[in-house]
Design a protein around this motif. Structure first.
Motif, PDB file in Angstrom:
ATOM      1  N   ASP A 243       0.814  -1.213   0.000  1.00  0.00           N
ATOM      2  CA  ASP A 243       0.000   0.000   0.000  1.00  0.00           C
ATOM      3  C   ASP A 243       0.848   1.263   0.000  1.00  0.00           C
ATOM      4  O   ASP A 243       0.496   2.268  -0.634  1.00  0.00           O
ATOM      5  CB  ASP A 243      -0.919   0.017   1.236  1.00  0.00           C
ATOM      6  CG  ASP A 243      -2.119  -0.914   1.092  1.00  0.00           C
ATOM      7  OD1 ASP A 243      -2.433  -1.296  -0.054  1.00  0.00           O
ATOM      8  OD2 ASP A 243      -2.725  -1.267   2.118  1.00  0.00           O
ATOM      9  N   TRP A 244       1.967   1.252   0.713  1.00  0.00           N
ATOM     10  CA  TRP A 244       2.782   2.449   0.876  1.00  0.00           C
ATOM     11  C   TRP A 244       3.758   2.674  -0.271  1.00  0.00           C
ATOM     12  O   TRP A 244       4.078   3.819  -0.599  1.00  0.00           O
ATOM     13  CB  TRP A 244       3.578   2.371   2.186  1.00  0.00           C
ATOM     14  CG  TRP A 244       2.853   2.924   3.368  1.00  0.00           C
ATOM     15  CD1 TRP A 244       2.113   2.226   4.276  1.00  0.00           C
ATOM     16  CD2 TRP A 244       2.800   4.283   3.789  1.00  0.00           C
ATOM     17  NE1 TRP A 244       1.599   3.068   5.231  1.00  0.00           N
ATOM     18  CE2 TRP A 244       2.010   4.346   4.960  1.00  0.00           C
ATOM     19  CE3 TRP A 244       3.337   5.473   3.296  1.00  0.00           C
ATOM     20  CZ2 TRP A 244       1.741   5.531   5.639  1.00  0.00           C
ATOM     21  CZ3 TRP A 244       3.080   6.658   3.975  1.00  0.00           C
ATOM     22  CH2 TRP A 244       2.293   6.683   5.118  1.00  0.00           C
ATOM     23  N   PHE A 245       4.273   1.586  -0.850  1.00  0.00           N
ATOM     24  CA  PHE A 245       5.365   1.717  -1.812  1.00  0.00           C
ATOM     25  C   PHE A 245       4.874   1.425  -3.221  1.00  0.00           C
ATOM     26  O   PHE A 245       4.252   0.398  -3.486  1.00  0.00           O
ATOM     27  CB  PHE A 245       6.510   0.756  -1.458  1.00  0.00           C
ATOM     28  CG  PHE A 245       7.312   1.201  -0.266  1.00  0.00           C
ATOM     29  CD1 PHE A 245       8.494   1.892  -0.429  1.00  0.00           C
ATOM     30  CD2 PHE A 245       6.865   0.936   1.015  1.00  0.00           C
ATOM     31  CE1 PHE A 245       9.231   2.313   0.671  1.00  0.00           C
ATOM     32  CE2 PHE A 245       7.583   1.343   2.125  1.00  0.00           C
ATOM     33  CZ  PHE A 245       8.773   2.034   1.948  1.00  0.00           C
ATOM     34  N   ASP A 246       5.187   2.369  -4.114  1.00  0.00           N
ATOM     35  CA  ASP A 246       4.957   2.174  -5.541  1.00  0.00           C
ATOM     36  C   ASP A 246       6.321   1.987  -6.182  1.00  0.00           C
ATOM     37  O   ASP A 246       6.695   0.886  -6.562  1.00  0.00           O
ATOM     38  CB  ASP A 246       4.211   3.382  -6.108  1.00  0.00           C
ATOM     39  CG  ASP A 246       4.004   3.274  -7.600  1.00  0.00           C
ATOM     40  OD1 ASP A 246       4.138   2.170  -8.143  1.00  0.00           O
ATOM     41  OD2 ASP A 246       3.696   4.312  -8.220  1.00  0.00           O
ATOM     42  N   ALA A 247       7.094   3.035  -6.279  1.00  0.00           N
ATOM     43  CA  ALA A 247       8.469   2.921  -6.741  1.00  0.00           C
ATOM     44  C   ALA A 247       9.269   2.118  -5.719  1.00  0.00           C
ATOM     45  O   ALA A 247       9.195   2.362  -4.522  1.00  0.00           O
ATOM     46  CB  ALA A 247       9.080   4.313  -6.905  1.00  0.00           C
TER      47      ALA A 247
END
Length: 421
Positions: A130-134
């Motif tokens: 949920d927190w990390f995309d890259a």
């Protein structure tokens, strides 16, 4: 993202890494052998009767993982993880009150496995997704690989010292204290649900599962690649984990010293932890699901070396290759779930996947030991495991390219387009 957002993400990564370090695998599985003999001597229990709790933990996890993931999707992971970890620590402390009643011992471990399956790697992986995309793959690898690796080293050392000097009851209290005094404050201070997920739940206002874009569990299960991932990665990871538990008997059965077998096991464990981070980094940078195939092939070679190789250097190389394969499987599993199905029902989907891991962990040791009992060797079972891992690698060829997996339109937009870190 703002500096405040970057700080929050870093805090969440620390919280999830520490949470994994005090989870059930390091705090219970890694120290199980240290308590086996003292419990047997204290109460006169056969060792097999004590080991029944491993089956209790496996069965409970298979049921609880999907349910805990579904609750985390619906209400937020923080509300699941913090009370789960607190109750897990208290249940571990309750082991210090064990009497000669096996029923009481089993009931305590049922509570441990229930709460430990709630505050577990799949739910921490949901928070990271949920927190990390890259850099999502790298973050997942750090959280699970580094966390479980550090915990699996730290807990046995502390438990061994306390048990040797103060007895097994104090040993269980020391384990519980580490969970409650290290893990719980860290989660209370640093763990947060991703703002986007919380906002989406608030906008729906209907209790709908999940807060991000993607598929519900039922929708994901209707996609062929859901079953490809479950069979190829989840079952494969369960198989290699079961092999991990049999490294010492496999090598001692071949006539090698326990010291060498333990060294191979240590290389296997350390490589698995490190390679979860490495494979996550690779998955972030190489935008192809098939990049994992050579890593799984390394596990096949490592397993063959374990059974047929000669010499300490060759056997240690086998442990290294097995660690690469297992680390890649555990690193790829949550990454694939986020890329193919989004984060809307990540907790429920990853929970189902981990149920398959648990099932493979439960079945494979039985087959290994059956092979030894009937053939006097693990050779046939090792060959079968190599064939299963070969099939796992072949199945990965069926995975579609990222972004072509028939997600809803909003699920294929920027939030899921992972960029190199």
């Amino acid at each position: 993202m703002s500096r405040t957002g970057d700080t929050a993400r870093s805090g969440v990564l620390v919280a999830c890494t520490v949470g994994n370090a005090v989870s059930m695998t390091p705090a219970i599985h890694a120290v199980f052998g240290l308590f086996l003999l003292p419990l047997s001597e204290a109460f006169g229990w056969p060792r097999a009767s004590i080991s029944v709790v491993l089956g209790i933990m496996a069965l409970t996890g298979a049921v609880v993982y999907p349910l805990a993931g579904r609750v985390a999707d619906r209400h937020g992971a923080r509300r699941v993880l913090i009370p789960g970890l607190a109750l897990f620590g208290l249940a571990v402390a309750a082991l210090s009150l064990t009497t000669a009643s096996l029923a009481q011992f089993y009931a305590t471990f049922l509570a441990i496995s229930l709460f430990g399956s709630i505050a577990s790697t799949p739910i921490y992986s949901k928070v990271i997704a949920d927190w990390f995309d890259a850099g999502r793959g790298t973050a997942l690898g750090i959280s699970a690989g580094l966390g479980n690796g550090v915990g699996a080293v730290l807990f046995p050392v502390v438990a061994a010292i306390v048990v040797a000097n103060h007895g097994w009851r104090a040993g269980y209290l020391a384990v519980a204290a580490m969970v409650l005094l290290i893990g719980l404050p860290t989660l209370l201070i640093l763990l947060r649900d991703a703002p986007g997920a919380a906002a989406a739940r608030g906008e729906r206002g209907d209790g709908a599962i999940g807060g991000g874009p993607g598929l519900a569990l039922g929708e994901a299960m209707r996609r062929p690649h859901f079953w490809v991932i479950l069979l190829a990665i989840a079952s494969g990871a369960g198989c290699t984990t079961a092999i991990f538990s049999h490294v010492v008997p496999i090598l001692t059965d071949r006539g090698y010293a326990v010291a060498l077998a333990t060294a191979v096991l240590s290389v296997f464990a350390l490589t698995t932890s490190a390679w979860q981070i490495a494979s996550g980094r690779i998955l972030d940078r190489v935008q192809s699901p098939q990049v994992v195939i050579p890593m799984v092939a390394m596990a096949i070679i490592g397993l063959a070396l374990l059974q047929f190789g000669d010499g300490s250097a060759v056997l240690i190389a086998g442990g290294l290759l097995l660690g690469i394969g297992m680390g890649a499987q555990y690193g790829a599993l949550p990454y694939y779930v986020a890329r193919y199905f989004g984060t809307r029902a990540f907790g429920a989907i990853i929970g189902v996947m981990y149920s398959a891991v648990i099932a493979a962990q439960g079945v494979t040791p039985v087959l290994l030991d059956y092979s030894f009992d009937t053939q006097g060797s693990y050779r046939i079972a090792i060959i079968a495991a190599c064939a299963a891992l070969t099939a796992s690698a072949a199945l990965l060829l069926l995975l579609p390219r990222y972004g072509t997996a028939d997600l809803p339109e909003e699920a294929s937009e920027a939030p899921l387009a992972i960029q190199p870190a």
